[in-house]
Scaffold this motif. Sequence first.
Motif, PDB file in Angstrom:
ATOM      1  N   ASN B  47       0.802  -1.219   0.000  1.00 32.39           N
ATOM      2  CA  ASN B  47       0.000   0.000   0.000  1.00 32.39           C
ATOM      3  C   ASN B  47       0.839   1.275   0.000  1.00 32.39           C
ATOM      4  OD1 ASN B  47      -2.522  -1.227  -0.148  1.00 32.39           O
ATOM      5  ND2 ASN B  47      -2.567  -1.587   2.066  1.00 32.39           N
ATOM      6  N   ALA B  49       2.535   4.263  -1.558  1.00 34.35           N
ATOM      7  CA  ALA B  49       2.472   5.008  -2.818  1.00 34.35           C
ATOM      8  C   ALA B  49       3.888   5.230  -3.331  1.00 34.35           C
ATOM      9  CB  ALA B  49       1.768   6.335  -2.595  1.00 34.35           C
ATOM     10  N   PRO B  50       4.029   5.494  -4.624  1.00 31.95           N
ATOM     11  CA  PRO B  50       5.381   5.667  -5.168  1.00 31.95           C
ATOM     12  C   PRO B  50       6.200   6.710  -4.419  1.00 31.95           C
ATOM     13  CG  PRO B  50       3.799   5.530  -6.956  1.00 31.95           C
ATOM     14  CD  PRO B  50       3.002   5.566  -5.668  1.00 31.95           C
ATOM     15  N   TRP B  51       5.561   7.785  -3.986  1.00 35.97           N
ATOM     16  CA  TRP B  51       6.308   8.855  -3.343  1.00 35.97           C
ATOM     17  C   TRP B  51       6.625   8.544  -1.881  1.00 35.97           C
ATOM     18  CZ3 TRP B  51       1.446   9.145  -5.425  1.00 35.97           C
ATOM     19  CH2 TRP B  51       0.385   9.212  -4.538  1.00 35.97           C
ATOM     20  N   SER B  53       8.184   5.809  -1.110  1.00 37.21           N
ATOM     21  CA  SER B  53       9.367   4.950  -1.156  1.00 37.21           C
ATOM     22  C   SER B  53      10.524   5.774  -1.708  1.00 37.21           C
ATOM     23  CB  SER B  53       9.128   3.742  -2.071  1.00 37.21           C
ATOM     24  OG  SER B  53       8.031   2.996  -1.621  1.00 37.21           O
ATOM     25  N   ASP B  57      12.488   3.753  -4.951  1.00 34.89           N
ATOM     26  CA  ASP B  57      12.383   2.441  -4.302  1.00 34.89           C
ATOM     27  C   ASP B  57      13.554   1.527  -4.660  1.00 34.89           C
ATOM     28  OD1 ASP B  57      11.149   0.905  -2.406  1.00 34.89           O
ATOM     29  OD2 ASP B  57       9.679   0.004  -3.748  1.00 34.89           O
ATOM     30  N   CYS B 226      -8.694  -9.276  -7.144  1.00 39.48           N
ATOM     31  CA  CYS B 226      -7.519  -8.486  -7.500  1.00 39.48           C
ATOM     32  C   CYS B 226      -7.925  -7.045  -7.783  1.00 39.48           C
ATOM     33  CB  CYS B 226      -6.845  -9.113  -8.729  1.00 39.48           C
ATOM     34  SG  CYS B 226      -5.420  -8.192  -9.323  1.00 39.48           S
ATOM     35  N   GLN B 227      -7.169  -6.113  -7.226  1.00 35.73           N
ATOM     36  CA  GLN B 227      -7.433  -4.685  -7.428  1.00 35.73           C
ATOM     37  C   GLN B 227      -6.644  -4.108  -8.599  1.00 35.73           C
ATOM     38  OE1 GLN B 227      -9.885  -2.998  -5.514  1.00 35.73           O
ATOM     39  NE2 GLN B 227     -10.243  -5.199  -5.196  1.00 35.73           N
ATOM     40  N   VAL B 228      -5.940  -4.966  -9.289  1.00 38.54           N
ATOM     41  CA  VAL B 228      -5.256  -4.597 -10.538  1.00 38.54           C
ATOM     42  C   VAL B 228      -4.260  -3.459 -10.286  1.00 38.54           C
ATOM     43  CG1 VAL B 228      -5.591  -4.358 -13.023  1.00 38.54           C
ATOM     44  CG2 VAL B 228      -7.462  -5.156 -11.620  1.00 38.54           C
ATOM     45  N   ARG B 229      -3.445  -3.644  -9.275  1.00 42.12           N
ATOM     46  CA  ARG B 229      -2.439  -2.634  -8.925  1.00 42.12           C
ATOM     47  C   ARG B 229      -1.049  -3.028  -9.368  1.00 42.12           C
ATOM     48  NH1 ARG B 229      -2.510  -2.324  -2.772  1.00 42.12           N
ATOM     49  NH2 ARG B 229      -2.613  -4.582  -3.033  1.00 42.12           N
ATOM     50  N   PHE B 238      -5.028  -7.455  -0.039  1.00 40.76           N
ATOM     51  CA  PHE B 238      -6.330  -8.013  -0.426  1.00 40.76           C
ATOM     52  C   PHE B 238      -6.278  -9.545  -0.513  1.00 40.76           C
ATOM     53  CE2 PHE B 238      -6.191  -3.679  -1.877  1.00 40.76           C
ATOM     54  CZ  PHE B 238      -7.453  -3.194  -1.579  1.00 40.76           C
ATOM     55  N   ARG B 359      -3.539  -1.785 -13.749  1.00 36.93           N
ATOM     56  CA  ARG B 359      -2.184  -2.309 -13.963  1.00 36.93           C
ATOM     57  C   ARG B 359      -2.268  -3.826 -13.820  1.00 36.93           C
ATOM     58  NH1 ARG B 359      -1.910   2.388 -11.069  1.00 36.93           N
ATOM     59  NH2 ARG B 359      -1.846   1.334  -9.041  1.00 36.93           N
TER      60      ARG B 359
END
Lengths: 176, 566
Positions: B47, B49-51, B53, B57, B226-229, B238, B359
């Motif tokens: 969970n 978010a890109p920012w 990490s 990352d 799946c939340q397709v993340r 999930f 995604r």
Amino acid sequence: MTTRREVLQGLIVSIGGATALTACGGVANVLSTRPGSAARFYTSEEYALVTRISDLIIPRTETPGAVDANVPGYMDGLMTDWANNETKNAHRTALRQIKVELDQRASGNFLDASDSAAEQSLVSFDAAAFAEDGDTSGYKRVKGYVSQSYFATEDGATEELKWVAFPGRWDPSVEI
Amino acid sequence: MADFDAIVVGSGMSGGMSAKELTERGLKVLVLERGPEIIPERDYVDNLAPWESPNLDNVAQDEIAERYPKQYGGVAYAIKESNKNFWVRDDEHPYEEAEGTSYDWLRGYHTGGRSIMWSRQVYRLSNLDFNANKTDGYGIDWPIRYEELEPWYEKVETFIGIAGSAEGLPQLPDSVFQPAFELTDAEKALKAKVETTFPERNVIAARVAHLTDATEEQQSLGRSNCQVRNRCHFGCSFKAYFSSLNATLPAAERTGNLTMVHNAIVSSIEYDAETNRVTGVRIVDAETNEKRLYTSKVIFLNASTIASAMILLQSKSVAFPTGLVNRSDQVGRNLMDHVSGAGAAGLISGFDNQKVFGRRPSGGIYIPRYANLNGQDKPYLRGFGFQGGSSPLGNAGGRIAGIGRGFKEAHKNPGPWRVNIGAFGEQLPNPENRVTLHSSKRDRWGNPLALFHVTYSDNEHTMLEEASKDAVAMLEAAGCSDITANDVSLTKPGNRIHEMGSARMGHDPADSVLNSWCQAHDVPNLFVTDGSFMTSSACQNPSLTYMAFSARAAHYAADLIADGTL
């Protein structure tokens, strides 16, 4: 009227702690060098160059630009906390070569060039770098850092790319 | 009196399934996991978010060199700063390679093992695969055929959840499916042109262990769709993709029959020559170095293909001086993986006005094996499948020309679409490809280091050369432009993380370790149901098959306990 260049110069002067800028918020990344804080990796001139070319590569439009998103600070953190000595040295070398190329195109100090002259210089250099076998300076990599850093910030990800944390569904065919 | 009815060594893909089936049969089961506990609510990082990490990352370059040179070198795409703890540190868990060879032993030590980091593609084997060794003479004959395994595939698939499409292909039997992730229009175009040009080839949706229509049973375990993340390598809050941590271990836990002990590194298995039974498992605590013995009626080895073989080799006795159930000298031999390193990519036109929403996790398309289906018609034995997908080039991360508004906004636009396919080929069984115990080097807990000696045969080289040509031909048939196909360079053995074969099953105790039930020929209360039992590798991703065999073996063992045989 204050030009974009003058705003940026003000920002650059602030490196070293002279001024705390609050206009460049929205970045939660704790390892980025915050606007107004001393750069940990870049020299003042390097930071000025990174700031100027970041702003030209990804300017403020209807959405925040690279400087708004603190991309220079992000890259300073990247070089400080992620890069090894080889990468750091290569990055410094690239910045030196980029500066030489841009100074030539600006017929003087690129950092003192007008907004339009600076833009034209970088347009010319970018085109040359992306010509086949044209990049001998490491510019593409630097540009990659700028772009990747920008889209990894909250501004870049959410406001520009409209990144969605939980899509919840897969649609393989969305007409634009 | 034994401490437990059964001990399962390892909590990963196959160990979780063994534990689930054994506990659901009412047996008291101890699962030994050599690594620390992972608690999803605490340790998953999906969970972020890109920012949130830092440094894109990325793991710091100096840290990679010091701690993860093997792991990162093998799966750089999966190891990030936020999830690096899912992978072992090479400086803490070293291994050795025989001179002139190299091997990627890529792994994670924690609850769920590699099932929390896998790429989730799942395909059944067919009789094409179970007949392969017998047909061409490489390796020994499988002691089982597809029909015996089919109900166990169905049972496992119904439980784990697989998104895919029924295709009716004999070489790739259909699974129990939930709705597939639909192909993109670019992939549909590729499919149409490839299948027209090459009628024996099929382009299908990748079959992936993700929930797209969760059943009541899956929901009862806290799993949802799946939340397709595409954040699977970071865990899944999930619980939408299958892992033992998300599914089988919770299922075992709710029976009330499961005991789990973490940080328990198995040193050896106890064997009683008088009764010809294994009686217990000796462990050393990874944190305290305390040594303990746990006893049970049956033992399931699910430590992974390499580790299970090493445990057997470490378990020496008068009766088994070269290692437990190693009378055939096959323990550690016939080590296989899949082989990649050939493929192609190209631009496909006509879709510049399209983008996707969501995604998509794991793969997009799969091209099942088409070589040597009806007799030997290729310059190599066996075959390969292609995994691949498509994506727009728009978000190019600075790799496109231009500056300013146009460059910035180009990242929002899909631009030209790129398709790519990469081969996963079968590796022939070869007894000289093996893992042994290093003669002198030991880890910090006193166990011998693994020493790998694995090389490819001419067949794998020839196969991949041909696969490269095939890949280009298919993209050409699809009308792709700017087709690129790198020089064929075979992935290191182990790199596909499908290691298998180190305690193969067979008809004859003289040349195999296990029977068709994954039961040791020589010791009836010892089962090995991780990839070790595989008699050949086929070319399909193998985790589903490991789980089907594990479930089948667990019920067989439970039957033997129930009737007093064990």
